[in-house]
Design an enzyme around this catalytic site. Structure first.
Site, PDB file in Angstrom:
ATOM      1  N   SER A   1       0.791  -1.239   0.000  1.00 35.21           N
ATOM      2  CA  SER A   1       0.000   0.000   0.000  1.00 35.21           C
ATOM      3  C   SER A   1       0.819   1.282   0.000  1.00 35.21           C
ATOM      4  CB  SER A   1      -0.962   0.006   1.195  1.00 35.21           C
ATOM      5  OG  SER A   1      -2.042  -0.861   0.961  1.00 35.21           O
TER       6      SER A   1
ATOM      7  N   LYS B   1       0.022   3.765  -2.680  1.00 35.53           N
ATOM      8  CA  LYS B   1      -0.993   4.818  -2.585  1.00 35.53           C
ATOM      9  C   LYS B   1      -0.388   6.221  -2.518  1.00 35.53           C
ATOM     10  CE  LYS B   1      -4.559   1.846  -0.525  1.00 35.53           C
ATOM     11  NZ  LYS B   1      -3.939   0.564  -0.154  1.00 35.53           N
TER      12      LYS B   1
ATOM     13  N   SER C   1      -5.866   3.642   4.500  1.00 37.96           N
ATOM     14  CA  SER C   1      -5.319   2.852   3.393  1.00 37.96           C
ATOM     15  C   SER C   1      -6.422   2.085   2.670  1.00 37.96           C
ATOM     16  CB  SER C   1      -4.234   1.882   3.884  1.00 37.96           C
ATOM     17  OG  SER C   1      -3.431   1.443   2.816  1.00 37.96           O
TER      18      SER C   1
END
Length: 343
Positions: A117, A120, A174
């Site tokens: 993640s 992101k 997230s």
């Protein structure tokens, strides 16, 4: 021989004489100019291989008044740090001094790895660059495709929500569904957004990365390097809106369903410093950052912090075996950087 003819011959001889003198003089001027230019170039760039390289192949589209690496922390190889021995179970690690433009510590900075993640960050960078925070985003059916163990912000098809709220859900909790909603809003589809991610990553110098989605769920063709993540994160922190979001300890998203009903969804940061689950070493303030975890990527975190004199740092740990070890190593890295500075 007529007088006019003799005069013409004399003029030709004079021209030949002038030419014989001028040509060597011109050649000498050219040689001296080249020598002077060579000496200047060596003095200016000869001691800096990064600047030499950039001068030779520099992409003028990136020109902003100085060479691209002038404002970046650059290291060709691993960099040792007193007090922090390499931990070979990690995928990579780094500590970057933003004021001095130095890599204080670097371990496997250029190895190919899976970002989870931390992806992101690139999604957020593009949302800030190409979106308007007040944009109203209509959520598509794509947000229903995530498995039960994949983190979401409970977006439903037909929901409307501001781009700003999606970014808070993306960076703090997230939320994978927030990533998809942002991608479709900015580029029309996840596939088109991934193309934008790749082109913009290269523009930032992150040439060791390739993205196929906006959230970082595992894909063999979705990868990066620790140094590329530093470049992307460094670009993100130039935007105060990004800094404001990652510094939050919570946020309440406002959602409007397809039937017009409104609801809220509370999000808190996934990094343990911002959520209060762990304390940073004495003398260091962690503002926030981005985490990532998959089986293939391990546990990862990248952070922005400052010392007591407000000197800024970016720190990164990739591939820890679990979150306890992740933050243990991060604290050890931050402490080593602070100790070395004060010695």
């Amino acid at each position: 021989m007529s007088k006019p003819y003799k005069k013409k011959r004399r003029r030709r001889k004079q021209r030949h004489s002038v030419s014989r003198i001028l040509i060597p003089v011109i050649c000498l001027i050219v040689v001296l100019s080249g020598a002077v230019g060579g000496v200047w170039y060596y003095k200016e760039y000869g001691g800096d291989p990064v600047r030499t390289y950039e001068t030779a192949i520099y992409n003028s589209n990136l020109y902003q008044g100085s060479l691209f690496a002038d404002d970046l922390c650059v290291a060709a190889d691993d960099v040792a740090l007193t007090g922090f021995d390499d931990e070979d179970s990690l995928h990579a690690a780094g500590l970057f001094n933003l004021n001095d433009k130095t890599v204080e510590y670097g371990y496997k900075l250029y190895d190919k790895l899976y970002p989870a993640s931390t992806t992101k960050l690139m999604t957020a960078y593009l949302a800030f660059k190409y979106g308007n925070m007040d944009d109203i985003v209509t959520v598509s059916d794509s947000v229903s495709s995530f498995a039960s163990d994949e983190v979401v912000c409970n977006l439903q098809p037909g929901d409307t929500v501001t781009l700003y709220d999606l970014l808070c859900g993306l960076l703090l909790r997230s939320g994978n569904d927030c990533g998809v909603a942002i991608a479709e809003h900015i580029s029309g589809s996840v596939e088109a957004f991934a193309e934008l991610m790749n082109s913009e990553a290269k523009a930032l110098g992150a040439t060791g990365s390739h993205f196929v989605n906006p959230h970082g769920l595992h894909n063999e063709n979705h990868y990066t390097t620790a140094y590329d993540l530093y470049l992307i994160f460094n670009a993100c922190i130039q935007d105060q809106r990004f800094m404001d979001i990652i510094s939050m300890d919570s946020y309440t998203m406002n959602l409007t369903g397809a039937d017009g009903t409104t609801r809220t969804f509370d999000v808190v940061p996934t990094n343990y410093y911002s959520s209060g689950k762990i304390n940073a070493p004495e003398g260091i303030r962690v503002f926030g950052g981005k985490t990532g975890t998959t089986d293939e990527a391990g546990c990862c975190v990248i952070l922005y912090s400052e010392d007591l004199e407000k000197n800024p740092y970016i720190s990164i740990i990739m591939g820890a075996e679990d979150k306890s070890f992740l933050y243990q190593e991060m604290n050890r890295l931050l402490e080593a950087g602070e100790t070395t500075k004060t010695e």
